[in-house]
Design an enzyme around this catalytic site. Structure first.
Site, mmCIF file in Angstrom:
data_model
loop_
_atom_site.group_PDB
_atom_site.id
_atom_site.type_symbol
_atom_site.label_atom_id
_atom_site.label_comp_id
_atom_site.label_asym_id
_atom_site.label_seq_id
_atom_site.Cartn_x
_atom_site.Cartn_y
_atom_site.Cartn_z
ATOM 1 N N GLN A 11 69.473 17.746 -36.550
ATOM 2 C CA GLN A 11 69.010 16.906 -35.438
ATOM 3 C C GLN A 11 69.578 17.351 -34.097
ATOM 4 O OE1 GLN A 11 69.178 12.712 -36.045
ATOM 5 N NE2 GLN A 11 68.265 12.270 -34.079
ATOM 6 N N GLU A 71 65.153 17.149 -43.221
ATOM 7 C CA GLU A 71 64.255 15.993 -43.320
ATOM 8 C C GLU A 71 63.284 16.036 -42.148
ATOM 9 O OE1 GLU A 71 64.968 12.508 -41.672
ATOM 10 O OE2 GLU A 71 65.730 13.741 -40.064
ATOM 11 N N THR A 145 73.322 18.821 -42.123
ATOM 12 C CA THR A 145 72.372 19.928 -42.059
ATOM 13 C C THR A 145 72.931 21.002 -41.134
ATOM 14 O OG1 THR A 145 70.584 18.348 -42.329
ATOM 15 C CG2 THR A 145 69.977 20.532 -41.619
ATOM 16 N N THR A 179 79.993 9.651 -35.339
ATOM 17 C CA THR A 179 78.673 9.288 -35.847
ATOM 18 C C THR A 179 78.675 9.179 -37.364
ATOM 19 O OG1 THR A 179 78.070 11.605 -35.892
ATOM 20 C CG2 THR A 179 77.439 10.355 -33.956
ATOM 21 N N ASN A 206 80.145 15.508 -27.521
ATOM 22 C CA ASN A 206 79.328 14.504 -26.845
ATOM 23 C C ASN A 206 80.133 13.639 -25.895
ATOM 24 O OD1 ASN A 206 76.922 15.293 -27.914
ATOM 25 N ND2 ASN A 206 77.057 13.953 -29.685
ATOM 26 N N ASN A 228 71.567 16.327 -23.407
ATOM 27 C CA ASN A 228 70.923 17.586 -23.769
ATOM 28 C C ASN A 228 70.428 18.343 -22.553
ATOM 29 O OD1 ASN A 228 71.438 17.030 -26.409
ATOM 30 N ND2 ASN A 228 69.413 16.195 -26.847
ATOM 31 N N GLU A 254 77.870 41.410 -24.116
ATOM 32 C CA GLU A 254 78.945 41.500 -23.133
ATOM 33 C C GLU A 254 79.884 40.302 -23.191
ATOM 34 O OE1 GLU A 254 78.313 42.581 -18.840
ATOM 35 O OE2 GLU A 254 76.603 43.602 -19.696
#
EC number: 3.6.5.-
Length: 451
Positions: A11, A71, A145, A179, A206, A228, A254
Site C-alpha cells: 500500500q 490484495e 507486503t 500502524t 510518516n 506522499n 553516482e
C-alpha cells in the site's frame, strides 16, 4: 539511454507511486492518457524523460513501472483512478489475499506465488530498455507486503540483475505513530535483507513528514496524500537530472559512489527545502543560502532522527530551478564553517552537488507553493543508527516473550531467522558507531577485517 525501472510494493509503495507519477506527468506535460502534446517526434527515444517513460508506436508514454500488492483494493484505486489509462494493465499486479501484516506471509507463503509473475513483468520492461541502469523500489517495512514481498523481490532481483543498482525508498515505522503491533518484527526481518540487497536506501518516516506538513505548510491534520506529495517532490528532485538537462547532472549510480563509504552503511536521510505554503511564498523568495541552511535543519529531516547526534559522512545536494554554481559553492562553504554540522574526520570534502535548471513543478490544488528554486538533500549520517536502535528495542521487548512469533512460524519461517536478523542489525548499529568514532586509535585494523 539510462533507463530506470520503478517497483511499487504494497500500500505505501503504491500510494507514493500514485503521487509520484502524477507529479512526473505534470513535469513533462504528459496527459493522464499518456499523450504528450509537446513531444513532436513519435517514438523518438532520445529524450531525457525516456529514462522513466517508454513511448509506444501510437505516441503514448507509459511509465517504466510495476505496481504490486498481495490484495486488490489499493491497486484497484489505480485501475479506476485519474491515471488509469497511463499504465498498461499488465503493470498492475494484485493477488487475492492480504499478507496480513505478516512478513512471513509476504515472503514465504503468499509472496512466492506472485513473485515469478512480477519478475516476468519486470523482465519485459527490462527487455524494452537499451541500457537499464537500475531499479527504484518503493515500499514500507512495517507492514507485510512491503517488507516480506519487498525483500523477496529484492533478493530475486540481485540474482537476475546482479550488477544493476537498486535504490530503495523505504518507509520505516515512526517512534510514536504505529500502524500495526508487529511492526518491529517486520522491520527487523526486512532490514536484514535490505542490508544485503539494496545499494542505497532512503529512510522516510510518516511522523517526521507529518510534522513537516504541520509546521511548514500549516496543515492541521495532514492526510497521506499530503505526505506522499511531499515525498514525491524529494524523489522528483533526485531523478530530475536523469529527466531534464542541467549544469551538473547526477546519475543514479553516482549516488552510490558518493554516499556509500562501506557497503552496509547505505541508509540515507533526506530533506527538502523550501517547504512553504502558497500564502507565504507570495511574499518571500528564498536565496540559495537560505534553502541550503534549511535543508540541514534537523526539523527538515524526513526520518525521525537528529543529525546533530551524529556525524555526516557524505551528503548530496540536488538543486533545481534558478541556481548557479557560484551560489552553491558559497552556500556549501558556509555550511562547512558551521560547528553544528559535523563531518567525520576521514571524509574531509563530503559534498556532492547537482544543479538542474528545471524549476520545481507543483500539483495544482496541492499544498506546496510554486517556487523559483529548491534543494533536496540526501545525506549519509551516523545518526541514522537512532532509527534502528529504536526499532531494535521494541523488537527485543516483544521477542523476549516470543509474542506473536507463532504467526510467523506458522507461515513457514524458522525462529532462528528472527535472531539472525536481530544480530545483523546489532552489527549494523555497531558499524555506525565505529564509523563515527574518531579514527586513529588503531581502528583501522578492525575495519580491515570487518569489510
Amino acid at each position: 539511454m539510462r533507463e530506470c525501472i520503478s517497483i511499487h510494493i504494497g500500500q505505501a509503495g503504491i500510494q507514493v507511486g500514485n503521487a509520484r507519477w502524477e507529479l512526473y506527468c505534470l513535469e513533462h506535460g504528459i496527459q493522464p492518457d499518456g499523450q504528450m502534446p509537446s513531444d513532436k517526434t513519435v517514438g523518438g527515444g532520445d529524450d531525457a524523460f525516456n529514462t522513466f517513460f517508454s513511448e509506444t508506436g501510437a505516441g503514448k508514454h507509459v511509465p517504466r513501472a510495476v505496481f504490486l500488492d498481495l490484495e486488490p483494493t489499493v491497486i484497484d484505486e489505480v485501475r479506476t483512478g485519474t491515471y488509469r489509462q497511463l499504465f498498461h494493465p499488465e503493470q498492475l499486479i494484485s493477488g487475492k489475499e492480504d499478507a496480513a501484516n505478516n512478513f512471513a506471509r509476504g515472503h514465504y507463503t503468499i509472496g512466492k506465488e506472485i513473485v515469478d509473475l512480477c519478475l516476468d513483468r519486470i523482465r519485459k520492461l527490462a527487455d524494452n530498455c537499451t541500457g537499464l541502469q537500475g531499479f527504484l523500489v518503493f515500499h514500507a517495512v512495517g507492514g507485510x507486503t512491503g517488507s516480506g514481498l519487498g525483500s523477496l523481490l529484492l533478493e530475486r532481483l540481485s540474482v537476475d540483475y546482479g550488477k544493476k543498482s537498486k535504490l530503495g525508498f523505504t518507509v520505516y515505522p515512526s517512534p510514536q505513530v504505529s500502524t500495526s503491533v508487529v511492526e518491529p518484527y517486520n522491520s527487523v526481518l526486512s532490514t536484514h535483507s535490505l542490508l544485503e540487497h539494496t545499494d542505497v536506501s532512503v529512510l522516510l518516516d510518516n511522523e517526521a513528514i507529518y510534522d513537516i506538513c504541520r509546521r511548514s505548510l500549516d496543515i492541521e491534520r495532514p492526510t497521506y496524500t499530503n505526505l506522499n506529495r511531499l515525498v514525491s517532490q524529494v524523489i522528483s528532485s533526485l531523478t530530475a537530472s536523469l529527466r531534464f538537462d542541467g549544469a551538473l547532472n547526477v546519475d543514479v549510480t553516482e549516488f552510490q559512489t558518493n554516499l556509500v563509504p562501506y557497503p552496509r552503511i547505505h541508509f540515507m536521510l533526506s530533506s527538502y527545502a523550501p517547504v512553504i505554503s502558497a500564502e507565504k511564498a507570495y511574499h518571500e523568495q528564498l536565496s540559495v543560502a537560505e534553502i541550503t541552511n534549511s535543508a540541514f535543519e534537523p526539523a527538515s529531516m524526513m526520518a525521525k532522527c537528529d543529525p546533530r547526534h551524529g556525524k555526516y559522512m557524505a551528503c548530496c545536494l540536488m538543486y533545481r530551478g534558478d541556481v548557479v554554481p557560484k551560489d552553491v559553492n558559497a552556500a556549501v562553504a558556509t555550511i562547512k564553517t558551521k560547528r553544528t554540522i559535523q563531518f567525520v574526520d576521514w571524509c574531509p570534502t563530503g559534498f556532492k552537488c547537482g544543479i538542474n535548471y528545471q524549476p520545481p513543478t507543483v500539483v495544482p490544488g496541492g499544498d506546496l507553493a510554486k517556487v523559483q528554486r529548491a534543494v533536496c538533500m540526501i545525506s549519509n549520517s551516523t545518526s541514522v543508527a537512532e532509527v534502528f536502535s529504536r526499532i531494535d528495542h521494541k523488537f527485543d521487548l516483544m521477542y523476549a516473550k516470543r509474542a506473536f512469533v507463532h504467526w510467523y512460524v506458522g507461515e513457514g519461517m524458522e525462529e532462528g531467522e528472527f535472531s539472525e536478523a536481530r544480530e545483523d542489525l546489532a552489527a549494523l548499529e555497531k558499524d555506525y558507531e565505529e564509523v563515527g568514532a574518531e579514527s586513529g586509535e588503531g581502528e583501522e585494523g578492525d575495519e580491515g577485517e570487518e569489510y
